[in-house]
Write a protein that holds these residues in place. Structure first.
Motif, PDB file in Angstrom:
ATOM      1  N   GLN A  58       0.817  -1.214   0.000  1.00  0.00           N
ATOM      2  CA  GLN A  58       0.000   0.000   0.000  1.00  0.00           C
ATOM      3  C   GLN A  58       0.854   1.269   0.000  1.00  0.00           C
ATOM      4  OE1 GLN A  58      -2.770  -0.465   3.359  1.00  0.00           O
ATOM      5  NE2 GLN A  58      -4.437  -0.384   1.860  1.00  0.00           N
ATOM      6  N   ASN A  64       1.031   1.553  -6.321  1.00  0.00           N
ATOM      7  CA  ASN A  64       0.219   1.392  -5.114  1.00  0.00           C
ATOM      8  C   ASN A  64      -1.168   2.013  -5.216  1.00  0.00           C
ATOM      9  OD1 ASN A  64       1.284   4.010  -5.066  1.00  0.00           O
ATOM     10  ND2 ASN A  64       1.280   4.100  -2.830  1.00  0.00           N
ATOM     11  N   TYR A  70      -7.864  -2.653   2.247  1.00  0.00           N
ATOM     12  CA  TYR A  70      -7.578  -3.887   2.982  1.00  0.00           C
ATOM     13  C   TYR A  70      -8.828  -4.758   3.068  1.00  0.00           C
ATOM     14  CZ  TYR A  70      -6.400  -6.982   6.871  1.00  0.00           C
ATOM     15  OH  TYR A  70      -6.179  -8.096   7.657  1.00  0.00           O
TER      16      TYR A  70
END
Length: 523
Positions: A58, A64, A70
């Motif tokens: 992340q 990213n 999540y």
């Protein structure tokens, strides 16, 4: 660089560091609920490692911003036949979100096995040992050159395979008692058998045929040996006052391992007053960036001294100094001072590397440099080529390279090391992005597109790809008249593109990468 291996605890909890890789992880949390909007504070060691894999991505993964939350990704949901396999399954899934607008496919799309990561992987420490200069395998690699013909493509000196008499070009006609149609290329069962036999087993028995038609059996076990990445060095007199230096360089191992051997080769070239250089990187999957810098300095002309070699480009979070999770990655520099990866300045201006001819013992006066490449040529190899293109006449010979303009540094998570792309490199002209590979003979990469010739040894003037370079030095053209390399080509039933894909496929999970092992720009 010496490492201090750390015990990962999610950011809001006290960080514990340790020199041991065998301690358990203390449960942590980031303020979120149980697998709802963030990691739970409880869970098994493997659960917490899975969380760590995603949380590092992340903040540090080059793409990213393409990752889901999540809660959407659910790192703990991934499983496998082993802990390491479960973690790799998670990484494979994580890398499929970033799309290359030029292809519409993920940047990490892996053609031999779609859905698997092309670049990212997690390791038990084997890679760091291998790139340090010590391997623990058979010391050879095979490849199909036609549907019914498997050859030894290289052998490391001092390896078990070398001690058993294997040579490049020997035909493999039996593997663990399997012969005939059981060794025919099939893009399936036979391919899997070959990969497991030579790269996932501790013992192997081969039946080999030499060029003179005689056969012999070699039974061997894996063993530890020191890698000499310089397989062959030669100087060929091309006539008319022209001399061609040749070096087969097979891995960008650590400086202590590679530099003395490179110096020996290039001092020989300088002493021989070579006019042209052939660098054979056809099976070189990469390694340390510092070694690529050193090789680039050895090859570059004196006029390149002080000019830009390449620059690193990191994601925005790292560039702006917001990747706080990197505080957990503790290291020691060469002076014994402790720092963390968070202490590094990741801005492009602080990560621009310049040529330094004073760092190398020899300077060559070259008319051309030829790089021999295949689909196995990756990462630090491609970086070296890209570095030199703006500075001198560079030509490529072979099949299209692997295509890996991104690199990484090691992320320690418990007893594992994770490698995911954290940066992309660009040369002095601002060029990079060769995700599809470098294609010889194209507008961007002038040269000769041709099949690999595994029937001849490295540095043999009659070997197909080397012969093209010699002919260009002599005549200014890659075209070769007569039948000089015809016998080698007659054996190949694969097209150039097929040959490339088969070579990549057979290598399985061989390491391909460029590792930033010497970060210099501190905040």
């Amino acid at each position: 660089m010496k490492k201090i291996f750390y015990l990962f605890i999610i950011v809001s909890v006290t960080i514990i560091t340790s020199c041991s890789k065998d301690k358990k992880i203390t449960p942590g949390g980031d303020g979120g609920g149980d697998n709802t909007d963030g990691p739970s504070k409880t869970g098994s060691t493997l659960d917490l490692i899975k969380d760590s894999v995603f949380l590092y991505a992340q903040q540090t993964y080059y793409w990213n911003t393409s990752l889901p939350t999540y809660a959407t990704f659910k790192p703990r949901s991934f499983s496998g036949t082993s802990d390491l396999d479960a973690l790799q399954t998670e990484i494979d899934a994580m890398t499929q979100y970033s799309k290359n607008p030029e292809t519409g496919k993920p940047y990490e799309y892996y053609t031999p096995a779609p859905g698997y990561a092309k670049y990212s992987f997690i390791d038990d420490g084997s890679v760091s040992g291998e790139l340090g200069g010590v391997k623990g395998d058979f010391g050879f690699a095979p490849v199909w050159i036609s549907e019914d013909d498997i050859r030894v493509k290289y052998v490391y000196p001092g390896s078990p395979a070398d001690l058993k008499g294997l040579k490049r070009g020997y035909q493999i006609v039996g593997i663990n008692g399997r012969t005939g149609s059981g060794l025919t290329y099939d893009n399936g069962t036979n391919v899997d058998f070959l990969i497991k036999a030579y790269s996932q087993s501790n013992d192997i028995t081969l039946t080999l045929k030499k060029p003179d038609g005689t056969t012999f059996t070699a039974a061997m076990s894996t063993g530890s040996y020191t890698v000499n990445p310089v397989l062959v060095t030669k100087v060929i007199d091309a006539g008319g006052g022209k001399k061609v230096g040749y070096i087969a360089f097979n891995s960008f191992t650590a400086d202590a391992n590679a530099v003395p051997r490179l110096n020996t080769a290039f001092n020989t070239f300088a002493g021989s007053n070579i006019t042209d250089l052939v660098v054979d990187l056809r099976y070189n999957g990469g390694g340390y960036v510092s070694t690529a810098e050193y090789l680039s300095n050895l090859i570059a002309p004196a006029s390149a001294d002080g000019s830009v070699m390449f620059s690193y480009n990191f994601n925005q979070m790292m560039t702006e100094g917001k990747a706080t999770i990197l505080k957990n990655q503790k290291r020691k520099d060469d002076n014994g001072q402790t720092y963390s990866y968070f202490d590094i300045n990741y801005t492009p201006s602080a990560n621009t590397i310049r040529f330094s001819k004073a760092d190398v013992p020899a300077t060559l006066n070259l008319s051309h440099v030829f790089f021999i490449v295949t689909g196995s040529t990756a990462s630090a190899s491609e970086l070296t080529i890209n570095n030199l293109i703006p500075k001198m006449d560079v030509k490529l010979i072979g099949t299209t390279s692997y295509g890996k303009p991104v690199g990484f540094f090691d992320i320690d998570i418990n007893k594992y090391q994770m490698y995911i792309p954290q940066f992309e490199t660009k040369n002095a002209s601002g060029n990079g992005g060769y995700y599809a590979g470098m294609k010889p003979g194209s507008t961007t990469y002038p040269g000769k597109l041709a099949n690999d010739d595994v029937t001849k040894d490295f540095g043999d003037p009659a070997e197909g790809l080397f012969a093209y370079a010699i002919n260009y030095v002599k005549n200014g053209t890659f075209a070769i008249s007569g039948t000089r390399i015809q016998s080698a080509n007659q054996l190949k039933t694969f097209s150039v593109d097929q040959s490339r894909e088969v070579g990549i496929q057979v290598e399985g999970k061989k390491f391909r990468g460029m590792i930033l092992n010497d970060p210099k720009a501190k905040k």
